[in-house]
Write a protein that holds these residues in place. Structure first.
Motif, short mmCIF file in Angstrom:
data_model
loop_
_atom_site.label_atom_id
_atom_site.label_comp_id
_atom_site.label_asym_id
_atom_site.label_seq_id
_atom_site.Cartn_x
_atom_site.Cartn_y
_atom_site.Cartn_z
N GLU A 71 10.18 1.28 6.22
CA GLU A 71 8.79 1.16 5.79
C GLU A 71 8.80 1.35 4.34
N LEU A 72 9.72 1.81 3.72
CA LEU A 72 9.75 1.89 2.27
C LEU A 72 10.31 0.33 1.61
N ILE A 73 11.24 -0.03 2.51
CA ILE A 73 11.92 -1.42 2.13
C ILE A 73 10.69 -2.33 2.24
N ALA A 74 10.04 -2.43 3.12
CA ALA A 74 8.85 -3.30 3.26
C ALA A 74 7.76 -3.05 2.21
N LEU A 75 7.56 -1.87 1.79
CA LEU A 75 6.65 -1.36 0.52
C LEU A 75 6.98 -2.09 -0.63
N VAL A 76 8.28 -1.85 -0.85
CA VAL A 76 8.92 -2.24 -2.23
C VAL A 76 8.89 -3.71 -2.25
N GLU A 77 9.04 -4.54 -1.06
CA GLU A 77 9.18 -5.71 -1.05
C GLU A 77 7.63 -6.47 -1.24
N ARG A 78 6.86 -5.63 -0.68
CA ARG A 78 5.30 -6.18 -0.89
C ARG A 78 5.04 -6.02 -2.37
N LEU A 79 5.33 -4.65 -2.99
CA LEU A 79 4.95 -4.49 -4.44
C LEU A 79 5.57 -5.28 -5.38
N THR A 80 7.02 -5.89 -5.07
CA THR A 80 7.74 -6.73 -6.16
C THR A 80 7.21 -8.04 -5.71
N THR A 81 6.60 -8.57 -4.67
CA THR A 81 5.99 -9.96 -4.55
C THR A 81 4.73 -10.28 -5.00
N PHE A 82 4.02 -9.11 -5.05
CA PHE A 82 2.50 -9.04 -5.69
C PHE A 82 2.52 -9.50 -6.94
N PRO A 83 1.59 -10.70 -7.37
CA PRO A 83 1.62 -10.87 -8.79
C PRO A 83 1.11 -9.88 -9.57
N SER A 84 1.74 -9.84 -10.73
CA SER A 84 1.09 -8.99 -11.91
C SER A 84 -0.24 -9.29 -12.52
N LYS A 85 -0.87 -8.25 -13.02
CA LYS A 85 -2.11 -8.72 -13.58
C LYS A 85 -2.19 -9.80 -14.50
N GLU A 86 -0.89 -9.69 -15.30
CA GLU A 86 -0.60 -10.84 -16.28
C GLU A 86 -0.68 -12.31 -15.88
N SER A 87 0.18 -12.24 -14.83
CA SER A 87 0.11 -13.65 -14.03
C SER A 87 -0.90 -14.38 -13.54
N PHE A 88 -1.70 -12.99 -12.86
CA PHE A 88 -2.92 -13.27 -12.26
C PHE A 88 -4.05 -13.83 -13.47
N ARG A 89 -4.19 -13.30 -14.53
CA ARG A 89 -5.07 -13.63 -15.66
C ARG A 89 -4.66 -15.01 -16.17
N LYS A 90 -3.40 -15.43 -16.09
CA LYS A 90 -2.90 -16.76 -16.52
C LYS A 90 -3.57 -17.62 -15.73
N GLY A 91 -3.50 -17.31 -14.22
CA GLY A 91 -3.91 -18.33 -13.29
C GLY A 91 -5.52 -18.56 -13.33
N LEU A 92 -6.09 -17.45 -13.87
CA LEU A 92 -7.58 -17.66 -14.19
C LEU A 92 -8.00 -18.25 -15.33
N ASP A 93 -7.06 -18.45 -16.43
CA ASP A 93 -7.28 -18.89 -17.69
C ASP A 93 -7.08 -20.65 -17.55
N GLN A 94 -6.62 -20.87 -16.62
CA GLN A 94 -6.24 -22.44 -16.48
C GLN A 94 -7.21 -23.15 -15.75
#
Length: 94
Positions: A71-94
């Motif tokens: 379960e911990l491995i799955a959680l870490v994988e989800r957290l590391t593949t979730f886009p960061s706020k910065e990359s999310f904002r870049k997508g909105l600006d385009q």
């Protein structure tokens, strides 16, 4: 009683046991600390851990629950593949 868990910050130190109890199905020891008062610790993390049927103590040392580790491995994988706020904002600006 000595703390044996390999990652515990007090590993190798000895403490007097004030009492034993069972919390949520886990055997727990209440220990006395000269400066901090009392604290609790899983019995399995100490040299008082459950003895195996064959008497081979090393074979019974289990510090991780496999299902919880998966379960911990799955959680870490989800957290590391979730886009960061910065990359999310870049997508909105385009």
């Amino acid at each position: 009683m000595e703390i044996c868990h390999p990652f515990h910050p007090l590993k190798g130190q000895r403490f007097p046991v004030l009492k034993t109890r069972r919390v949520s199905g886990i055997d727990t020891l209440i220990l006395a600390h000269s400066e901090r008062g009392s604290f609790s610790l899983n019995r399995e993390w100490t040299d008082w851990g459950a003895l195996p049927a064959e008497g081979n103590r090393e074979a019974s040392a289990c510090y991780f629950d496999l299902d919880m580790l998966l379960e911990l491995i799955a959680l870490v994988e989800r957290l590391t593949t979730f886009p960061s706020k910065e990359s999310f904002r870049k997508g909105l600006d385009q």
